[in-house]
Design a protein around this motif. Structure first.
Motif, PDB file in Angstrom:
ATOM      1  N   THR A   1       2.832   8.639  -7.053  1.00  0.00           N
ATOM      2  CA  THR A   1       2.922   7.331  -7.692  1.00  0.00           C
ATOM      3  C   THR A   1       2.138   6.387  -6.796  1.00  0.00           C
ATOM      4  OG1 THR A   1       5.081   7.806  -8.639  1.00  0.00           O
ATOM      5  CG2 THR A   1       4.494   5.483  -8.384  1.00  0.00           C
ATOM      6  N   VAL A   2       1.276   5.558  -7.391  1.00  0.00           N
ATOM      7  CA  VAL A   2       0.397   4.693  -6.614  1.00  0.00           C
ATOM      8  C   VAL A   2       0.723   3.235  -6.911  1.00  0.00           C
ATOM      9  CG1 VAL A   2      -1.999   4.089  -6.112  1.00  0.00           C
ATOM     10  CG2 VAL A   2      -1.419   6.446  -6.746  1.00  0.00           C
ATOM     11  N   LEU A   3       0.929   2.456  -5.851  1.00  0.00           N
ATOM     12  CA  LEU A   3       1.158   1.023  -5.965  1.00  0.00           C
ATOM     13  C   LEU A   3      -0.032   0.276  -5.380  1.00  0.00           C
ATOM     14  CD1 LEU A   3       4.861   0.791  -4.729  1.00  0.00           C
ATOM     15  CD2 LEU A   3       4.043   0.761  -7.089  1.00  0.00           C
ATOM     16  N   GLY A   4      -0.506  -0.749  -6.079  1.00  0.00           N
ATOM     17  CA  GLY A   4      -1.539  -1.612  -5.542  1.00  0.00           C
ATOM     18  C   GLY A   4      -0.926  -2.520  -4.491  1.00  0.00           C
ATOM     19  N   ALA A   5      -1.706  -2.851  -3.467  1.00  0.00           N
ATOM     20  CA  ALA A   5      -1.171  -3.655  -2.372  1.00  0.00           C
ATOM     21  C   ALA A   5      -2.286  -4.400  -1.639  1.00  0.00           C
ATOM     22  CB  ALA A   5      -0.434  -2.757  -1.387  1.00  0.00           C
ATOM     23  N   PRO A   6      -1.956  -5.563  -1.070  1.00  0.00           N
ATOM     24  CA  PRO A   6      -2.943  -6.265  -0.262  1.00  0.00           C
ATOM     25  C   PRO A   6      -3.135  -5.607   1.108  1.00  0.00           C
ATOM     26  CG  PRO A   6      -0.882  -7.473  -0.256  1.00  0.00           C
ATOM     27  CD  PRO A   6      -0.717  -6.316  -1.206  1.00  0.00           C
ATOM     28  N   ASP A   7      -2.158  -4.815   1.554  1.00  0.00           N
ATOM     29  CA  ASP A   7      -2.212  -4.125   2.851  1.00  0.00           C
ATOM     30  C   ASP A   7      -1.535  -2.759   2.706  1.00  0.00           C
ATOM     31  OD1 ASP A   7      -1.975  -3.215   5.475  1.00  0.00           O
ATOM     32  OD2 ASP A   7      -1.366  -5.166   6.272  1.00  0.00           O
ATOM     33  N   PRO A   8      -2.285  -1.743   2.245  1.00  0.00           N
ATOM     34  CA  PRO A   8      -1.695  -0.431   2.007  1.00  0.00           C
ATOM     35  C   PRO A   8      -1.011   0.170   3.232  1.00  0.00           C
ATOM     36  CG  PRO A   8      -3.852  -0.545   0.998  1.00  0.00           C
ATOM     37  CD  PRO A   8      -3.694  -1.789   1.833  1.00  0.00           C
ATOM     38  N   GLN A   9      -1.587  -0.007   4.408  1.00  0.00           N
ATOM     39  CA  GLN A   9      -1.001   0.573   5.610  1.00  0.00           C
ATOM     40  C   GLN A   9       0.362  -0.047   5.917  1.00  0.00           C
ATOM     41  OE1 GLN A   9      -4.525  -0.160   8.042  1.00  0.00           O
ATOM     42  NE2 GLN A   9      -4.640   2.042   8.392  1.00  0.00           N
ATOM     43  N   ARG A  10       0.479  -1.343   5.771  1.00  0.00           N
ATOM     44  CA  ARG A  10       1.767  -2.001   6.022  1.00  0.00           C
ATOM     45  C   ARG A  10       2.823  -1.502   5.040  1.00  0.00           C
ATOM     46  NH1 ARG A  10       3.661  -8.109   4.837  1.00  0.00           N
ATOM     47  NH2 ARG A  10       5.624  -8.018   5.978  1.00  0.00           N
ATOM     48  N   LEU A  11       2.437  -1.391   3.764  1.00  0.00           N
ATOM     49  CA  LEU A  11       3.394  -0.951   2.756  1.00  0.00           C
ATOM     50  C   LEU A  11       3.784   0.516   2.970  1.00  0.00           C
ATOM     51  CD1 LEU A  11       4.737  -2.653   0.661  1.00  0.00           C
ATOM     52  CD2 LEU A  11       3.127  -1.802  -1.034  1.00  0.00           C
TER      53      LEU A  11
ATOM     54  N   SER B   1       1.867   6.563  -2.846  1.00  0.00           N
ATOM     55  CA  SER B   1       0.581   6.130  -2.295  1.00  0.00           C
ATOM     56  C   SER B   1       0.360   4.648  -2.541  1.00  0.00           C
ATOM     57  CB  SER B   1      -0.561   6.927  -2.944  1.00  0.00           C
ATOM     58  OG  SER B   1      -0.416   8.311  -2.718  1.00  0.00           O
ATOM     59  N   PHE B   2      -0.511   4.065  -1.728  1.00  0.00           N
ATOM     60  CA  PHE B   2      -0.782   2.634  -1.774  1.00  0.00           C
ATOM     61  C   PHE B   2      -2.282   2.422  -1.715  1.00  0.00           C
ATOM     62  CE2 PHE B   2       3.113   3.770   0.286  1.00  0.00           C
ATOM     63  CZ  PHE B   2       4.040   3.132  -0.516  1.00  0.00           C
ATOM     64  N   GLN B   3      -2.773   1.681  -2.682  1.00  0.00           N
ATOM     65  CA  GLN B   3      -4.210   1.448  -2.832  1.00  0.00           C
ATOM     66  C   GLN B   3      -4.511  -0.021  -2.606  1.00  0.00           C
ATOM     67  OE1 GLN B   3      -5.860   3.110  -6.430  1.00  0.00           O
ATOM     68  NE2 GLN B   3      -7.266   1.384  -6.651  1.00  0.00           N
ATOM     69  N   LEU B   4      -5.565  -0.305  -1.852  1.00  0.00           N
ATOM     70  CA  LEU B   4      -5.952  -1.686  -1.589  1.00  0.00           C
ATOM     71  C   LEU B   4      -6.383  -2.367  -2.878  1.00  0.00           C
ATOM     72  CD1 LEU B   4      -6.616  -4.004   0.401  1.00  0.00           C
ATOM     73  CD2 LEU B   4      -8.936  -3.056   0.525  1.00  0.00           C
TER      74      LEU B   4
END
Length: 123
Positions: A10-20, A52-55
């Motif tokens: 599952t992928v979430l969009g984020a302003p800072d993927p590493q932090r999330l 997962s987290f995508q910039l």
């Protein structure tokens, strides 16, 4: 007959993927996988799909509950816990923010550091 398709992540969009990714690794007790500026993942040590987290450079924090004309959540995570109050305290320690609006007594809604809502509920 099984499907030729399986859920990988599952992928979430984020302003800072590493932090999330670090937030969710701490929250869930999972391990960091990919750890890049534009893409980060957490892996369940027991197996199964990743998170997962995508910039997203132009990320807009969702509002919840929904409000007309504002960025709405596209999805949320439901997280099953053994002890709701203990899990809520842990979520706050990890950096989650408890939502002001709580629609159910047996569920606690929080926001992750990027503003994605997630729900804690007992089995």
């Amino acid at each position: 007959m099984g499907s030729p398709i399986s859920l990988h992540a599952t992928v979430l969009g984020a302003p800072d993927p590493q932090r999330l990714a670090r937030f969710y690794a701490n929250l869930l007790g999972w391990e960091l996988g990919d750890d890049e500026r534009e893409w980060a993942t957490v892996v369940n040590p027991g197996g199964g799909p990743k998170l997962s987290f995508q910039l997203e450079e132009d990320f807009q924090r969702p509002v919840w509950p929904e409000q007309p004309g504002r960025q709405q959540m596209m999805m949320h995570l439901d997280l099953k816990v053994a002890d709701l109050q203990k899990a809520a305290a842990h979520a706050k320690e990890c950096g989650a923010t408890r939502a002001e609006h709580q629609p159910q007594e047996d569920v606690i809604v929080f926001f992750d550091p990027a503003g994605h809502p997630f729900c804690l509920f007992e089995n």
